[in-house]
Write a protein that holds these residues in place. Structure first.
Motif, PDB file in Angstrom:
ATOM      1  N   GLY A   1       5.764   8.464 -30.652  1.00 51.44           N
ATOM      2  CA  GLY A   1       6.549   8.894 -31.808  1.00 51.44           C
ATOM      3  C   GLY A   1       7.297  10.168 -31.475  1.00 51.44           C
TER       4      GLY A   1
ATOM      5  N   THR B   1       7.194  10.173 -45.429  1.00 47.82           N
ATOM      6  CA  THR B   1       6.135   9.244 -45.048  1.00 47.82           C
ATOM      7  C   THR B   1       6.343   8.834 -43.595  1.00 47.82           C
ATOM      8  N   ARG B   2       5.398   8.072 -43.059  1.00 45.94           N
ATOM      9  CA  ARG B   2       5.518   7.574 -41.692  1.00 45.94           C
ATOM     10  C   ARG B   2       5.186   6.091 -41.679  1.00 45.94           C
TER      11      ARG B   2
ATOM     12  N   LEU C   1       3.607   3.262 -39.426  1.00 43.80           N
ATOM     13  CA  LEU C   1       2.680   3.238 -38.301  1.00 43.80           C
ATOM     14  C   LEU C   1       2.324   1.787 -37.976  1.00 43.80           C
TER      15      LEU C   1
ATOM     16  N   ALA D   1       6.027  13.627 -35.656  1.00 43.05           N
ATOM     17  CA  ALA D   1       5.637  12.329 -36.220  1.00 43.05           C
ATOM     18  C   ALA D   1       4.217  12.323 -36.768  1.00 43.05           C
TER      19      ALA D   1
ATOM     20  N   ASP E   1      -0.259  13.877 -44.374  1.00 41.89           N
ATOM     21  CA  ASP E   1      -1.081  14.265 -43.228  1.00 41.89           C
ATOM     22  C   ASP E   1      -2.549  13.929 -43.480  1.00 41.89           C
TER      23      ASP E   1
ATOM     24  N   ILE F   1       4.468   5.563 -34.272  1.00 40.62           N
ATOM     25  CA  ILE F   1       4.661   6.260 -35.549  1.00 40.62           C
ATOM     26  C   ILE F   1       6.148   6.573 -35.697  1.00 40.62           C
ATOM     27  N   TRP F   2       6.719   6.189 -36.844  1.00 44.06           N
ATOM     28  CA  TRP F   2       8.129   6.458 -37.127  1.00 44.06           C
ATOM     29  C   TRP F   2       8.239   7.254 -38.418  1.00 44.06           C
ATOM     30  N   PRO F   3       8.615   8.545 -38.348  1.00 40.65           N
ATOM     31  CA  PRO F   3       8.812   9.340 -39.563  1.00 40.65           C
ATOM     32  C   PRO F   3       9.975   8.788 -40.385  1.00 40.65           C
ATOM     33  N   GLN F   4       9.843   8.885 -41.701  1.00 38.18           N
ATOM     34  CA  GLN F   4      10.868   8.408 -42.629  1.00 38.18           C
ATOM     35  C   GLN F   4      11.498   9.598 -43.352  1.00 38.18           C
TER      36      GLN F   4
END
Length: 195
Positions: free
Chosen positions: A82, A181-182, A184, A86, A58, A174-177
């Motif tokens: 996202g 992590t993300r 972007l 996200a 963050d 934005i794609w959360p993993q």
């Protein structure tokens, strides 16, 4: 902490299989945000599709937002896409901090729009959340496009109505993993809808 140290390029084939990822062509191995975004006073151009980055925390998302804020100008419309969690609001908090806002930033999910004016920020900002809107008519009632010229507009859940309403100057996906992590991406469009 400098976001560029933690924002790493991800190869195209590393994108999650379950998301529709835009193609990244001719990406530099190392990209520096400030050299890719036009400085204030210049005409926006379709300059680049930013290489995919990994945002680790963050704090890194917030730092990325602070850096991006220094390149935004009045009438910019920033579409932030996202899923829930996200980091869209964290990114907006970073942008607002980069514009001088020192308070807490909450998601405008229920209020729909939170406005930030001088002297709290160096440029007025409308922070918008479209998650609860049902149709574009409700969006028209807010008058966001009509009042665009004097402020920056940050739009969470922008994908709900797409560029048919307003073509954004900046689109952030934005794609959360699974590891927290993300991924972007940031794209700029010279054909954004400006008043």
């Amino acid at each position: 902490m400098d976001w560029a140290i933690h924002a790493q390029q991800v190869e195209q084939d590393a994108a999650p299989d379950n998301v529709s990822s835009p193609p990244v062509e001719n990406c530099a191995r190392t990209a520096v945000l400030s050299t890719c975004i036009p400085r204030q006073g210049r005409e926006p151009q379709l300059l680049w599709h930013y290489p995919k980055m990994i945002i680790a925390t963050d704090a890194d998302m917030r730092a990325f937002g602070q850096k991006l804020a220094q390149e935004l100008q009045r009438s910019d419309w920033v579409a932030i896409n996202g899923p829930l969690g996200a980091g869209k609001t964290v990114l907006c908090a970073g942008i607002l901090a980069g514009l001088g806002f020192e308070g807490e930033v909450a998601s405008p999910s229920y209020a729909i729009v939170h406005s930030y004016e001088s002297p709290e920020v160096s440029i007025a900002v409308a922070h918008v959340d479209l998650y609860r809107l049902e149709n574009a008519d409700e969006l028209d009632e807010l008058g966001l496009a009509d009042e665009r010229t004097d402020r920056i507009t940050l739009v969470e859940w922008a994908e709900r109505f797409g560029p048919a309403y307003v073509v954004p100057s900046h689109t952030i996906d934005i794609w959360p993993q699974a590891d927290g992590t993300r991924i972007l991406t940031l794209k700029m469009d010279k054909n954004d809808t400006r008043n």
